[in-house]
Design an enzyme around this catalytic site. Structure first.
Site, PDB file in Angstrom:
ATOM      1  N   GLY A 190       0.117  24.458 -10.698  1.00  0.00           N
ATOM      2  CA  GLY A 190       0.382  24.385  -9.256  1.00  0.00           C
ATOM      3  C   GLY A 190      -0.560  23.376  -8.629  1.00  0.00           C
ATOM      4  O   GLY A 190      -1.649  23.120  -9.156  1.00  0.00           O
ATOM      5  N   ASP A 244       2.260  30.729   6.947  1.00  0.00           N
ATOM      6  CA  ASP A 244       2.744  29.603   6.136  1.00  0.00           C
ATOM      7  C   ASP A 244       3.830  30.065   5.160  1.00  0.00           C
ATOM      8  O   ASP A 244       3.832  29.667   3.993  1.00  0.00           O
ATOM      9  CB  ASP A 244       1.573  28.936   5.383  1.00  0.00           C
ATOM     10  CG  ASP A 244       1.919  27.496   5.001  1.00  0.00           C
ATOM     11  OD1 ASP A 244       1.147  26.895   4.230  1.00  0.00           O
ATOM     12  OD2 ASP A 244       2.961  26.980   5.461  1.00  0.00           O
TER      13      ASP A 244
HETATM   14  C1  LIG Z   1       5.937  27.715 -14.079  1.00  0.00           C
HETATM   15  O1  LIG Z   1       5.092  28.795 -14.049  1.00  0.00           O
HETATM   16  C2  LIG Z   1       4.257  28.944 -12.986  1.00  0.00           C
HETATM   17  C3  LIG Z   1       3.663  30.197 -12.829  1.00  0.00           C
HETATM   18  C4  LIG Z   1       2.793  30.422 -11.754  1.00  0.00           C
HETATM   19  C5  LIG Z   1       2.530  29.393 -10.846  1.00  0.00           C
HETATM   20  C6  LIG Z   1       1.589  29.690  -9.712  1.00  0.00           C
HETATM   21  O2  LIG Z   1       0.997  30.755  -9.695  1.00  0.00           O
HETATM   22  C7  LIG Z   1       1.400  28.727  -8.632  1.00  0.00           C
HETATM   23  C8  LIG Z   1       0.583  28.942  -7.544  1.00  0.00           C
HETATM   24  N1  LIG Z   1      -0.149  30.131  -7.444  1.00  0.00           N
HETATM   25  C9  LIG Z   1      -0.886  30.544  -6.350  1.00  0.00           C
HETATM   26  C10 LIG Z   1      -1.128  29.715  -5.230  1.00  0.00           C
HETATM   27  C11 LIG Z   1      -1.878  30.216  -4.147  1.00  0.00           C
HETATM   28  O3  LIG Z   1      -2.165  29.475  -3.026  1.00  0.00           O
HETATM   29  C12 LIG Z   1      -1.641  28.167  -2.953  1.00  0.00           C
HETATM   30  C13 LIG Z   1      -2.380  31.528  -4.187  1.00  0.00           C
HETATM   31  C14 LIG Z   1      -3.160  32.093  -3.035  1.00  0.00           C
HETATM   32  O4  LIG Z   1      -4.162  31.497  -2.596  1.00  0.00           O
HETATM   33  O5  LIG Z   1      -2.766  33.189  -2.588  1.00  0.00           O
HETATM   34  C15 LIG Z   1      -2.146  32.334  -5.275  1.00  0.00           C
HETATM   35  C16 LIG Z   1      -1.400  31.838  -6.357  1.00  0.00           C
HETATM   36 CL1  LIG Z   1      -1.102  32.849  -7.747  1.00  0.00          CL
HETATM   37  C17 LIG Z   1       3.121  28.152 -11.008  1.00  0.00           C
HETATM   38  C18 LIG Z   1       3.984  27.915 -12.079  1.00  0.00           C
END
Ligand SMILES: COc1ccc(C(=O)/C=C\Nc2cc(OC)c(C(=O)O)cc2Cl)cc1
Length: 295
Positions: free
Chosen positions: A21, A159
């Site tokens: 991410g 958001d």
């Molecule tokens: C393809 O497989 C994938 C499996 C999981 C992901 C993934 O998790 C991406 C972002 N995650 C997060 C972002 C957050 O903020 C921006 C927060 C927060 O701050 O609450 C928490 C999480 Cl977990 C991506 C691809």
């Protein structure tokens, strides 16, 4: 923090792997926890970047009366620590779960280990891969429960958008990214600041004369934009120029493309969430009993 010997960074019991991410906040890496042999999502924030973004290293503006302008008291990391404090008290199946925070004062990076939501973001916008009405219905019901929980916990997310909605292997949605959320006391918060993603911002937050506006109604608006995106793969109000986008949000009616065909009740619930008047906009309790949700 050390080299795990196999080319992966080792952070305590975590082996950091591929980036999964990325956003204005920083990056998220897949992390393997050697002690429980499970995978996590490790959100990595640079404290220096956060300080810079908050203008922490900027020279204070010269003030007319010769004294230096008073710097806003908030320490830029305070926002992150507030987000962490919010996340620590949240426990709901439709909200991401923060497992632990690794914050070494000697280190520039701050690490937030989250329970892995295996399939990641529910949808990219714009996208030609849109969701069927039935799939959108399943996901939207989860979002309603997640937002109901947050508002009950006196938190406005601010958001809500498809990229902040993560999809698990169980095909359920978890709400993520509390970076711009607001906590409130009482029954609602009355805001004047604009925060979040422009295409998902409610009209009352974009008006010139800024009177206070309800926080809860902002999340309902963003839920309406999100549901529209699920079905059509794009936002109802789009413009590359921020000010023309604002005018469209403030003035333009919601247009439903001919394709894909959707039910009248879906159009009805979207229009009720995208009511430009926050006073008459549908509330969360009313959403829960809307015919499209209860069908
Ligand atoms: C393809 O497989 C994938 C499996 C999981 C992901 C993934 O998790 C991406 C972002 N995650 C997060 C972002 C957050 O903020 C921006 C927060 C927060 O701050 O609450 C928490 C999480 Cl977990 C991506 C691809």
């Amino acid at each position: 923090l050390s080299d795990g010997g196999d080319g992966f960074i080792q952070l305590n019991q975590y082996k950091l792997k591929d980036e999964i991410g990325k956003g204005s906040y920083g990056i998220v890496k897949l992390a393997y926890n050697e002690s429980d042999e499970a995978h996590y999502a490790m959100k990595i924030l640079s404290k220096r970047r956060l300080m810079k973004k908050a203008g922490f290293f900027r020279r204070p503006p010269p003030s007319r009366d010769g004294k230096t302008a008073v710097r806003p008291p908030t320490h830029p990391l305070e926002r992150v620590y507030r987000e962490i404090a919010i996340l620590k008290k949240l426990d709901h199946p439709n909200v991401v779960r923060l497992v632990e925070v690794l914050d070494d004062p000697e280190e520039d990076n701050l690490y937030m280990a989250f329970e892995l939501v295996e399939k990641g973001e529910v949808m990219e916008i714009p996208s030609n891969k849109t969701l069927s009405e039935d799939t959108a219905w399943k996901y939207f019901r989860d979002i309603i429960l997640g937002i109901e929980y947050l508002h009950y916990q006196k938190i406005i997310h601010r958001d809500i958008k498809p990229s902040n909605l993560l999809l698990g292997d169980d095909d359920h949605i978890k709400i993520a990214d509390f970076g711009v959320s607001n906590e409130f006391t009482g029954s609602d918060v009355y805001l004047t600041s604009t925060a979040g993603t422009p295409s998902f911002m409610a009209p009352e937050a974009l008006k010139e004369e800024k009177e206070n506006f309800s926080g809860k109604a902002l999340d309902i608006w963003a839920m309406g934009i999100t549901l529209y995106c699920f079905i059509y793969g794009k936002c109802p109000f789009e413009d590359d120029m921020p000010l023309s986008l604002h005018q469209k949000i403030l003035k333009d009616p919601v247009i439903f493309p001919e394709q894909p065909e959707v039910s009248e009740s879906l159009k009805d619930i979207i229009l009720k969430m995208l009511d430009k008047n926050p006073e008459t906009r549908i509330t969360l309790p009313a959403l829960k009993v809307h015919p499209w949700v209860t069908k």
